[in-house]
Design an enzyme around this catalytic site. Structure first.
Site, short mmCIF file in Angstrom:
data_model
loop_
_atom_site.label_atom_id
_atom_site.label_comp_id
_atom_site.label_asym_id
_atom_site.label_seq_id
_atom_site.Cartn_x
_atom_site.Cartn_y
_atom_site.Cartn_z
N LYS A 80 0.87 -1.19 0.00
CA LYS A 80 0.00 0.00 0.00
C LYS A 80 0.89 1.22 0.00
CE LYS A 80 -4.43 1.09 0.36
NZ LYS A 80 -5.57 0.38 -0.22
N VAL A 181 -17.43 3.91 -3.84
CA VAL A 181 -18.01 2.60 -3.57
C VAL A 181 -19.39 2.74 -2.91
CG1 VAL A 181 -17.72 0.38 -2.43
CG2 VAL A 181 -15.72 1.59 -3.27
N TYR A 183 -21.61 4.98 -3.13
CA TYR A 183 -22.65 5.36 -4.10
C TYR A 183 -23.07 4.16 -4.96
CZ TYR A 183 -24.68 7.40 -8.31
OH TYR A 183 -25.50 7.66 -9.38
P1 NAD Z 1 -14.04 7.73 -1.62
O1 NAD Z 1 -12.97 8.67 -1.17
O2 NAD Z 1 -14.59 7.85 -2.98
O3 NAD Z 1 -15.29 7.81 -0.61
C1 NAD Z 1 -15.16 7.85 0.76
C2 NAD Z 1 -16.30 8.73 1.27
O4 NAD Z 1 -16.36 8.65 2.68
C3 NAD Z 1 -16.11 10.20 0.93
O5 NAD Z 1 -17.30 10.69 0.28
C4 NAD Z 1 -15.89 10.87 2.29
O6 NAD Z 1 -16.42 12.20 2.36
C5 NAD Z 1 -16.65 9.94 3.19
N1 NAD Z 1 -16.25 9.96 4.60
C6 NAD Z 1 -15.02 10.02 5.14
N2 NAD Z 1 -15.09 9.99 6.49
C7 NAD Z 1 -16.41 9.88 6.79
C8 NAD Z 1 -17.13 9.79 8.01
N3 NAD Z 1 -16.51 9.80 9.21
N4 NAD Z 1 -18.48 9.69 7.97
C9 NAD Z 1 -19.12 9.69 6.79
N5 NAD Z 1 -18.50 9.77 5.59
C10 NAD Z 1 -17.15 9.86 5.60
O7 NAD Z 1 -13.46 6.26 -1.35
P2 NAD Z 1 -13.98 4.89 -1.97
O8 NAD Z 1 -13.16 4.56 -3.12
O9 NAD Z 1 -15.46 4.93 -2.07
O10 NAD Z 1 -13.57 3.88 -0.81
C11 NAD Z 1 -14.33 3.77 0.39
C12 NAD Z 1 -13.64 2.77 1.32
O11 NAD Z 1 -13.58 1.50 0.69
C13 NAD Z 1 -12.20 3.11 1.70
O12 NAD Z 1 -11.94 2.69 3.01
C14 NAD Z 1 -11.37 2.28 0.73
O13 NAD Z 1 -10.09 1.97 1.24
C15 NAD Z 1 -12.22 1.05 0.62
N6 NAD Z 1 -12.03 0.30 -0.62
C16 NAD Z 1 -12.27 0.90 -1.81
C17 NAD Z 1 -12.10 0.18 -2.99
C18 NAD Z 1 -12.42 0.79 -4.34
O14 NAD Z 1 -12.61 0.04 -5.30
N7 NAD Z 1 -12.53 2.11 -4.45
C19 NAD Z 1 -11.66 -1.15 -2.94
C20 NAD Z 1 -11.43 -1.74 -1.70
C21 NAD Z 1 -11.61 -1.00 -0.54
#
Ligand code: NAD
Length: 341
Positions: A80, A181, A183
């Site tokens: 990472k 994710v 959404y």
């Molecule tokens: P993203 O940045 O697009 O979305 C994260 C959202 O969480 C943002 O809209 C942010 O404003 C919100 N947020 C942050 N802290 C918050 C809180 N305390 N309360 C409410 N909302 C809060 O990220 P993502 O790509 O959607 O990833 C979301 C999670 O899933 C992360 O932990 C990421 O590591 C994990 N993940 C993502 C993927 C992927 O394909 N994108 C794959 C595996 C794991």
């Protein structure tokens, strides 16, 4: 660029810090394991309050990637990278190009992709400096719909284990985080006729989901008290802890966020409260399974491999029940058995 090997102790193969002042870049790459193949794991951009906080995040996230790849049956290890920055304020071109130069330093031992705070366009910038970046806009692109689908399948499996029905129609699901994710997951759940409650610290994001999908928007600090059956953490890690667990009213937790447990012992704290927790790295493997195709190391059918998350979750929950251990422990045991093989 100044590059410094770090030795935090513990099980990681390599942990390296890089600073490029001219580019406004400060990053860490943590390689947990390359036993099953090159270490794979996304790049997170976050305004960490301290260097130690960033380092801890990189160490925990990279370990999770090793376990995730092992359980998903992928020929990858875990790594990472984190960039210490305010995503919305930085000069993306100079920062991501510097990040690409840093990643190139590992000669393919570490391959990156997107994570919180990064987009396919950012990966294109990284790619200008190194071939070791996936998740490009013109290739497999945004992994989040695949991640969301895997979470959805994991949730169905856990619902089956818990309620003897995988059907999510009418189930009340509270989603924390309406980013990439969150959404996509909300859309799938809406299609399955689940009842949605959503929140995001960026309230416009939650409002969009509320408007588009008829979800109920709640305040970020109220998510742990939500009157729901399922909690789907899709924001950041560490949210299941001593303060939040006693407040939970859900029967099931299944979401995309990495490292949802504050500490390992919180797996048992959830068990003690009768809350079924689907280990995060099992539920959220869809993105990396899809990304593997781009890296030329895909399972023959990556869609089938994402669907198989359903069976993996059932297997882990059955093992946990049979051995009277928390599902997080059962998942670790299964992953460690694969790593030993
Ligand atoms: P993203 O940045 O697009 O979305 C994260 C959202 O969480 C943002 O809209 C942010 O404003 C919100 N947020 C942050 N802290 C918050 C809180 N305390 N309360 C409410 N909302 C809060 O990220 P993502 O790509 O959607 O990833 C979301 C999670 O899933 C992360 O932990 C990421 O590591 C994990 N993940 C993502 C993927 C992927 O394909 N994108 C794959 C595996 C794991």
């Amino acid at each position: 660029m100044e590059i410094r090997e770090l030795h935090p102790g513990g099980e990681h193969e390599r942990v390296v810090e890089a600073i490029d002042e001219a580019a406004g870049y400060h990053g860490i790459v943590a390689i947990h394991s390359t036993k099953l193949g090159p270490a794979v794991g996304g790049t997170r951009v976050w305004p960490y309050k301290s260097f130690d906080e960033a380092l801890t995040d990189a160490l925990r996230l990279s370990r999770g990637m090793t376990y995730k790849a092992a359980l998903a049956g992928l020929p990858f290890g875990g790594g990472k990278s984190v960039i210490i920055a305010e995503s919305r304020k930085m000069d993306r071109e100079s920062v991501f190009r510097a990040h690409g130069r840093f990643i190139n330093h590992f000669n393919g031992q570490y391959i990156t992709g997107e994570d919180v705070g990064t987009t396919p366009a950012d990966m294109e910038l990284v790619r200008q400096e190194t071939p070791y970046a996936a998740g490009l806009a013109h290739k497999s692109g945004d992994p989040s719909p695949f991640t969301a689908h895997g979470v959805f399948r994991a949730m169905q499996a856990a619902a089956f284990h818990r309620w003897k029905s995988a059907n999510l129609t009418g189930r009340a699901v509270a989603i924390q985080g309406c980013g990439s994710v969150g959404y996509q997951l909300a859309r799938e759940l809406h299609k399955a006729a689940a009842r949605l409650m959503v929140t995001d610290i960026d309230s416009a994001r939650a409002a969009r989901v509320a408007k588009e999908l008829g979800a109920k928007q709640i305040q970020p600090d109220k998510i742990f008290d939500a009157d729901a059956e399922i909690l789907a953490p899709c924001a950041l890690g560490g949210i299941l802890n001593d303060k939040t667990i006693p407040r939970l009213r859900v029967g099931l937790i299944c979401g995309a966020a990495n490292n949802q447990l504050g500490e390992d012992r919180h797996a048992e704290a959830l068990e003690a409260r009768g809350i079924l927790y689907v280990p995060d790295y099992v539920a959220n493997a869809g993105g990396i399974i899809n990304g593997a195709r781009e890296m030329g190391r895909a399972p023959v059918d990556s869609n089938a491999a994402i669907e198989a998350i359903y069976d993996t979750v059932l297997q882990i929950l059955a093992l946990a029940a049979a051995q009277h251990i928390a599902p997080a422990r059962a998942a670790d045991r299964l992953a460690e058995a694969r790593l030993r093989k």
